[in-house]
Design an enzyme around this catalytic site. Sequence first.
Site, PDB file in Angstrom:
ATOM      1  N   ASP A  61       0.837  -1.197   0.000  1.00  0.00           N
ATOM      2  CA  ASP A  61       0.000   0.000   0.000  1.00  0.00           C
ATOM      3  C   ASP A  61       0.873   1.248   0.000  1.00  0.00           C
ATOM      4  O   ASP A  61       2.039   1.205  -0.399  1.00  0.00           O
ATOM      5  CB  ASP A  61      -0.938  -0.035   1.221  1.00  0.00           C
ATOM      6  CG  ASP A  61      -2.301   0.557   0.926  1.00  0.00           C
ATOM      7  OD1 ASP A  61      -2.367   1.776   0.686  1.00  0.00           O
ATOM      8  OD2 ASP A  61      -3.303  -0.183   0.931  1.00  0.00           O
ATOM      9  N   HIS A 274      -3.997   5.869   3.648  1.00  0.00           N
ATOM     10  CA  HIS A 274      -4.684   4.730   3.040  1.00  0.00           C
ATOM     11  C   HIS A 274      -4.201   3.407   3.626  1.00  0.00           C
ATOM     12  O   HIS A 274      -4.996   2.559   4.057  1.00  0.00           O
ATOM     13  CB  HIS A 274      -4.468   4.767   1.530  1.00  0.00           C
ATOM     14  CG  HIS A 274      -5.323   3.823   0.745  1.00  0.00           C
ATOM     15  ND1 HIS A 274      -4.956   2.516   0.493  1.00  0.00           N
ATOM     16  CD2 HIS A 274      -6.524   3.994   0.150  1.00  0.00           C
ATOM     17  CE1 HIS A 274      -5.893   1.927  -0.238  1.00  0.00           C
ATOM     18  NE2 HIS A 274      -6.857   2.802  -0.463  1.00  0.00           N
ATOM     19  N   SER A 445     -11.194  -0.679  -1.403  1.00  0.00           N
ATOM     20  CA  SER A 445      -9.945  -0.707  -0.642  1.00  0.00           C
ATOM     21  C   SER A 445     -10.187  -1.117   0.794  1.00  0.00           C
ATOM     22  O   SER A 445      -9.292  -1.642   1.459  1.00  0.00           O
ATOM     23  CB  SER A 445      -9.282   0.674  -0.656  1.00  0.00           C
ATOM     24  OG  SER A 445      -8.647   0.925  -1.875  1.00  0.00           O
TER      25      SER A 445
END
Length: 520
Positions: A61, A274, A445
Amino acid sequence: MKKWNAVLALCGTLALAHAQKPNWHNLDLQRDSVFGISTEKAYNELLKNKKSTPVVVAVIDSGIDTAHEDLRSVLWVNPKEKAGNQKDDDKNRYTDDINGWSFIGSEKGNVQYDNLELTRILRKQMARFGSLSSLPEDTTGLYAFQQLKSEYDRELAKAKMQLMGMTQFAAALDSVVVHANKGRLTLEDLKGYKAANGQERHVKTILMKELQRYPDAVTFKEKEIDGGVEHFKDMVEYQLNLEYDPRAVVGDDYNNVKERYYGSNDVTGPDADHGTHVAGIIGAVRNNGLGIEGVADNVQIMVVRAVPNGDERDKDIANAIRYAVDKGAKVINMSFGKPYSPDKKVVDEAVKYALKKDVLLIHAAGNEGLNIDDSANIFYPRRQYEKKGEANAWIEVGASGYKDDETLVASFSNYGKNTVDVFAPGVSIYSSVPGSKYTYHDGTSMASPVVAGLAALIRSYYPKLSAMEVKDIILQSAVKVTHPVMVADGGAPHAVQLSDICRTGAVVNAYAALQLAAQK
């Protein structure tokens, strides 16, 4: 993979669902009236007094905040590496890889922003075809270049228009707040406000909806509009900018896709929002009174930084997969994707390597609201190999919401009867973000790490099961959905059966999966 709520609202489409209770994705449909995956029920009824073994889950990521209060104790620690001695103690050619590795940085710094793959491909081809005013003798590939250039021009024009629209909306919202003279402007304040012009009336109409879930206009702007402006600004200035190429900071030979040993041990990087959110969904410490409850209670999260703000590069993803496998990951979460993959072969080889080592790969289906069975909507990485065959120990995940009705499939989620395996919660998911903070995010996600967490949970309590057995258990035990759900497919929303847009026609369930695992 991002989807901006404000963009949806401004375009006149449905806004994403209101924030639910923080742990809804782990709750049970019958007991709690939300379509979670029954994780808490599984812990309370099936896993009491059962022993488990730690499972390493790699999160490929943007990076993870390794100091986060709810994550630092569950991070994977390389047992053969000594922290801070600037030596490659385990001789794997990655120096001081204590919690993992970054393939998008070096001692010189980090890649935060990068181009879209479309931009990179076009830039490379422009070296040959230039401005089209002076063509080479061999014009093979010219038509494809012209098509690519047309797509790029459309995307850049659209991004500039969206940036302008969002910027104007932000200014109009500020104007309303100032003219109302009500501080942060609540819903009650707004009801009595008379708009000065058409632009303010447009803002008021949107705020009347949004302030039903936000306490005031300033909070809404900070959470939704400011992020949207930043997103489209990044698109114009970095992702679609042919003059921008940050790769030099990495210091690798980028054209050598076989190159393995480059990067840095800075696995947090400049923007770990994220990745930190994804990691928390998988394995944030349970029952510690802090933040959130991870799906899995005995994981070690390996950080592999390879995804910038922009499109990830095939070379980095291939190396990230190989690194994770070599250091013992048994589950790999991949919450990223893009529509072009110029070096897909090297990614395929890494995926095959992972499968040989009994690793289960979990991938997010994407947030464009498209049918990815359609050859025009292909996103990478994907299980299908470039030549022939496909990865078997691979789960493609779509995003679902908390209501067991026609809105179950998230409006942004990609889908495909032959492509998407299963759905999992991906709307209003509360999880960790940098600075030991927490917030809600939406996206496939978020759905992918729900499944990665479930896979890790099964492998920790039933360690003899293979990657393929775990995949089969997750898919076979998923809860079938028999009522219609709504999808858009680029047009007006229409009703379909979940089995028409997904291989299983189902949503994953931890309780049922663990029951099935116990029978193996």
